[in-house]
Design an enzyme around this catalytic site. Structure first.
Site, PDB file in Angstrom:
ATOM      1  CE  LYS A 105      -4.048   2.255   2.328  1.00  0.00           C
ATOM      2  NZ  LYS A 105      -4.888   1.409   4.263  1.00  0.00           N
ATOM      3  CB  SER A 158      -8.160   3.163   2.235  1.00  0.00           C
ATOM      4  OG  SER A 158      -7.188   2.757   3.676  1.00  0.00           O
ATOM      5  CB  SER A 192      -8.258   0.192   5.891  1.00  0.00           C
ATOM      6  OG  SER A 192      -9.504   1.229   6.282  1.00  0.00           O
TER       7      SER A 192
END
Ligand SMILES: [Zn+2]
Lengths: 494, 483
Positions: free
Chosen positions: A80, A155, A179
């Site tokens: 990420k 996310s 997330s």
């Protein structure tokens, strides 16, 4: 060759050692997959082709020399884009960090490198990890591989997508309120949030420090345990990291569930949850019961307030965490003329997107004199109650189960105008963050529209071993083998 | 006309001289080159996290114990939020509720009048970087063309010591500040240099009519860089407030800047705004545990504090001023004690050390260790004076020669022929000779007029070439003249 990209990490690792293929082959497979899928899905923000190739060649060379760094040696992994990577652009999905190249590796990243993992690149996310759909990325949204008109969740949507379609063998995200687990559920893969403090946050761009944890996405429960094993453990650079032996994550994957007491959370299988998801959750619970577990319905009244508490605590912490982005030392600097103070204010106003600004304002307000007690103070009390609820549940129960999400993947644009509806996406996942406990989402089926449904298993602090034990049994019982159409070499770029 | 009294509280910031910064491993010693002692943590790069420095915690606990504070076994770090370019995170890690130390006190003395200054709290925080404003504005931020930032100092451990509003005069404030500086130096936790900013004072001042108990509106005065300017700034600000009130005005709660050159304080913040720092507990840091065991370990390392040292010197017979000078100097203190323990008279040794010895060291710009003076020399010199072998002026000459490394006091006195005659036989002879030559004087004395006695002493001393012990001369003279 391209179907190599669908192998599990376990199979890829044994194939590497059997000489069936090389790390460079594995990297080529995911790179070819990405070349096709990225145009549909936009999961990566940065593909580090040169760096990854060097790492794969080095992995092959060292394996050939007899140096074996363990199960991730030579395996292509995506990160990420809020995890700091030395010299590789790290944006947190925000304009304010466009072009920023960290001068250091975060602890989890450094551990992945030293375990021989090949870092393919950096994946898309909601700006500063604030969101549940990846639509808040400053670099454009990612799309769900099961239906490209829908969100992949967030996310950590980009990471989830790469692992779901085979443009990575596994990936890492961060989970502050769900997330990792929510996009894993929406993309039909395994996503887990570890016990708070088991994985160092050093080098993770902070959203809400008391809630953030790095965790893995994988296509199997065993892979998930392997990925977590590579990054877990005490770190002297994170004062909140737990200085205790790391649980044996994969120690009981084959132990079954006979004799385990499993609580199903009443508040999370009722109103507000899609009936198809409730049905899938109950069906999975029934299978666990058939396999020898005792299923007990348990009420956790504080979970009703958890969402509200979370949306005060997380913004409050973020309002301070994001104060450092001021254009002074790095990142976007406004060209507006004026004082240093003007420069700082304009840099922030120009650099942050609307959801980030909304949360900073909310958090600043919640901490302000005269409001602190009613908002932040009250939210902390709720957090204590949630912790207490979980602690008392675990006095008699081994794990808790629930749906991971209230709905399956929703259409792009569906909730962007209604922040509260978007926030509700995390209703099932947030309680574990508030409690600091581990939790995992495992895919258990598809809804009528062919979209994946996630099943959540929550465990007490440092209870990863029993959590993985139940997850592995669920994986065996439901035998979820469906893959999105994009996860094959048949599809071509649009 | 109303009589006014001042109410003063002082906040002191002390930079600890640990090897590394408060929350990272950057050094706290750095040269002039800006931004060289920095890392991801103290530059607040994305993803960096603070880890507390245990040595700094020991330092603050030492200060707390020296100020008679209660040490919280569990204290909390908070974020103090405000935007300023030299504050890298745009929040400062500090403490709010549950600081490391609370509820202490410090005794200070002004002209023999003791006062107890209450210590509200002693808490741990981190220093900021430094801004330099470049341009026509004379260093003022609002007129600068641009600002340069140096983050070398950012993150250096900072201890803040807050008093109760117990101080009532600029003199007391100065005495408090001076004593605090002595304590910090004695503890060895900071170099406590006011001019370099490693110890900084901010004073909260209000005035009220004598006899009232309600506190007046206070102002905070910053930028006092010496003990003298603290006293001057307070005196100015007290007068200013009284003048404003007597002219029917009101005091504005504000921060004021002391200007050393003009000798006045001026308002720093034009807006009358109360700052909201939105304190909340720092989620990056766990509660700080200072167990009773650790406190005891730290307590055991605390040296003798200045007040106790001074008391010991007073008991050994020196005056208040000498005790203060001696107590501020470890080398002199040690010499004094050893000499007194060896049998020397405290008063005499005190005068030598704070007189000749300090003057010599200053002249030569050296320390005691650079000389060959030992406590044994002081004992020897003292006994020579007490035994009448050496006059006190000759003793000073000998002392200087010892400092120069010429030998022991005995050797030097011998070599320079400074020894006094206290042999009664030789003195008796001289006395008889002098009396024989001054019959008038003897008659006067015998008739009760003592005036010529001093004259006769002088004559005998001259006769002896100045090397007679005057005490013996007097007693022989008294005996012979029957006075
Ligand atoms: Zn540093």
């Amino acid at each position: 060759m391209s179907d190599l990209a669908n192998l599990s990490i376990t199979d890829a690792a044994s194939g590497l050692r059997a000489g069936e293929f090389t790390s460079v082959d594995l990297l080529d497979a995911v790179t070819e997959r990405a070349a096709v899928t990225e145009a549909h899905l936009h999961a990566y923000l940065t593909l580090d082709k040169d760096g990854a190739r060097l790492a794969a060649e080095e992995a092959d060379a060292s394996l050939a020399r007899g140096v074996d760094l363990g199960p991730l040696h030579g395996i292509p992994i995506a990160l990420k884009d809020n995890m700091c990577t030395l010299g590789l652009e790290t944006t947190a999905g925000s304009q304010i960090l466009t072009g920023w190249k960290p001068p250091y590796d975060g602890t989890a990243v450094a551990r992945l490198r030293s375990s021989g993992a090949v870092i393919t690149g950096k994946t898309n996310l909601d700006e500063f990890a604030m969101g549940s759909s990846t639509e808040n990325s400053a670099y454009g949204e990612s799309r769900n591989p099961w239906d490209t008109d829908r969100v992949p969740g967030g996310s950590s949507g980009g990471s989830a997508v790469t692992t779901a379609v085979g443009s990575s063998f596994g990936s890492f995200g961060s989970d502050t309120g769900g997330s990792i687990r929510q996009p894993a559920a929406l993309c039909g893969i395994v996503g887990m949030k570890p016990t708070y403090g088991i994985v160092s946050r050093y080098g993770l761009i902070a959203f809400a420090s008391s809630l953030d944890q790095i965790g893995p996405f994988a296509r199997s429960v065993a892979d998930s345990a392997t990925l977590l094993g590579a990054i877990a453990g005490w770190d002297r650079f994170d004062a909140t990291s737990i200085n205790a032996p790391v649980p044996n994550f994969a120690g009981s994957l084959d132990a079954g569930v006979v004799g385990l007491k499993i609580g199903i959370v009443t508040e999370l299988i009722g109103e507000g949850i899609d009936p198809q998801i409730i049905a899938a959750t109950r069906a999975t619970a029934d299978k666990l019961a058939d396999a020898g577990a005792e299923i007990i319905e348990v009420s956790m009244p504080s979970t009703e307030y958890a969402l509200s508490a979370y949306y005060l605590i997380a913004p409050a912490e973020c309002s301070a965490n994001l104060a450092r982005f001021d254009g002074v030392r790095y990142g976007h600097r406004s060209s507006v003329e004026g004082t240093t103070e003007d420069m700082m204010a304009h840099s922030r106003a120009e650099g942050f997107g609307p959801e980030v600004i909304r949360r900073i304002l909310l958090g600043t307000y919640a901490l302000s004199a005269g409001y602190y007690d009613a908002f932040y103070g009250q939210a902390q009390k709720v957090r204590t109650l949630v912790r207490r609820d979980f602690a008392s549940a675990y006095e008699t129960l081994d794990v808790l189960i629930s749906p991971t999400t209230p709905t399956t993947a929703f259409p792009i644009g569906d909730k962007t105008a209604d922040p509260i509806a978007m926030y509700y996406s995390d209703v099932c996942t947030i309680p574990s963050n508030l409690a600091g406990d581990p939790a995992i989402s495992v895919p258990v089926g598809l809804d009528e529209g062919g979209l994946p449904i996630g099943f959540q298993i929550m465990a007490p602090s440092l209870g990863e071993e029993v959590m993985y034990r139940v997850a592995a049994e669920v994986e065996r019982l439901v035998d979820f083998t469906a893959r999105p159409a994009l996860a094959t070499s048949e599809v071509t770029a649009p | 006309m109303t009589d006014w009294e001042a109410v003063i509280g002082i906040e002191t910031h002390v930079e600890l001289s640990t090897n590394s910064k408060m929350f990272c491993s950057c050094p706290t010693e750095f040269g002039d080159e800006p931004n060289t002692a920095v890392c991801p943590v103290c530059l607040a790069l994305p993803g960096a996290l603070p880890v507390p420095n245990e040595k700094a915690i020991e330092g603050i606990v030492k200060i707390g114990l020296a100020l008679d504070c209660e040490i919280n076994e569990r204290s909390l770090f908070y974020r103090k939020n405000y935007f300023y370019p030299d504050l890298p995170k745009n929040y400062q890690i500090s403490q709010y509720t549950y600081p490391v130390c609370e509820h202490g006190s410090l005794d200070v003395d002004v002209d023999g009048e003791p006062t107890v200054v209450g210590i509200t709290r002693v808490h741990m925080e981190e220093d900021t970087g430094k801004s330099s404003h470049i341009g026509d504005g004379g260093g003022r931020i609002q007129d600068a063309d641009h600002t340069l930032l140096d983050f070398n100092r950012a993150g250096v451990p900072l201890v803040e010591i807050v008093t109760e509003p117990d101080i009532t005069s600029p003199e007391q404030a100065r005495a408090y500040a001076a004593e605090l500086q002595r304590i910090v130096l004695a503890l060895g936790v900071s170099d406590a240099r006011l001019e370099a900013g490693s110890m900084r004072f901010d004073a909260n001042i209000s005035v009220r009519p004598v006899g009232t108990t309600e506190l007046g509106t206070r102002t905070e005065t910053k930028n006092v860089n010496s003990l003298r300017s603290l006293q001057r700034a307070l005196a100015f600000e007290i007068d200013r407030q009284i003048r404003v009130l007597e002219e029917g005005g009101r005091i504005v709660q504000e921060t004021r800047h002391w200007n050393e050159d003009t000798g006045v304080t001026t308002s720093m913040r034009t807006k009358e705004e109360s700052e909201d720092y939105r304190y909340f507990q720092d989620p990056d840091l766990l509660p700080l545990e200072v167990t009773k065991e650790w406190q005891d370990e730290i307590r055991a390392t605390i040296p003798e504090l200045p007040a106790k040292r001074r008391r010991g010197f007073l008991d050994a017979g020196v005056d208040v001023e000498t005790a203060g000078v001696l107590a501020d100097d470890d080398d002199l203190s040690r010499l004094f004690r050893d000499a007194v323990a060896g049998g020397a008279t405290g008063r005499t040794v005190g005068i030598w050390l704070t007189g000749e010895v300090i003057a010599y060291l200053r002249r030569q710009e050296i320390t005691i260790a650079d000389t060959s003076l030992t406590s044994g020399h002081l004992v020897e010199l003292g006994s020579m004076v007490d035994g009448g072998d050496l006059s006190s002026s000759a003793a000073k000459e000998v002392l200087l020669a010892v400092l120069e490394g010429e030998g022991t006091p005995g050797e030097i006195a011998d070599a320079r022929d400074l020894l006094q005659v206290s042999d009664t036989g030789a003195i008796e002879e001289a006395v008889d000779a002098v009396l024989a030559a001054n019959a008038d004087a003897v008659d006067k004395i015998k008739s009760g007029d003592m005036k010529p006695f001093g004259f006769l002493v002088g004559q005998v001393m001259r006769h002896m070439g100045g090397k007679a012990d005057p005490k013996v001369v007097r007693s022989v003279l008294e005996q012979r003249t029957g006075s």
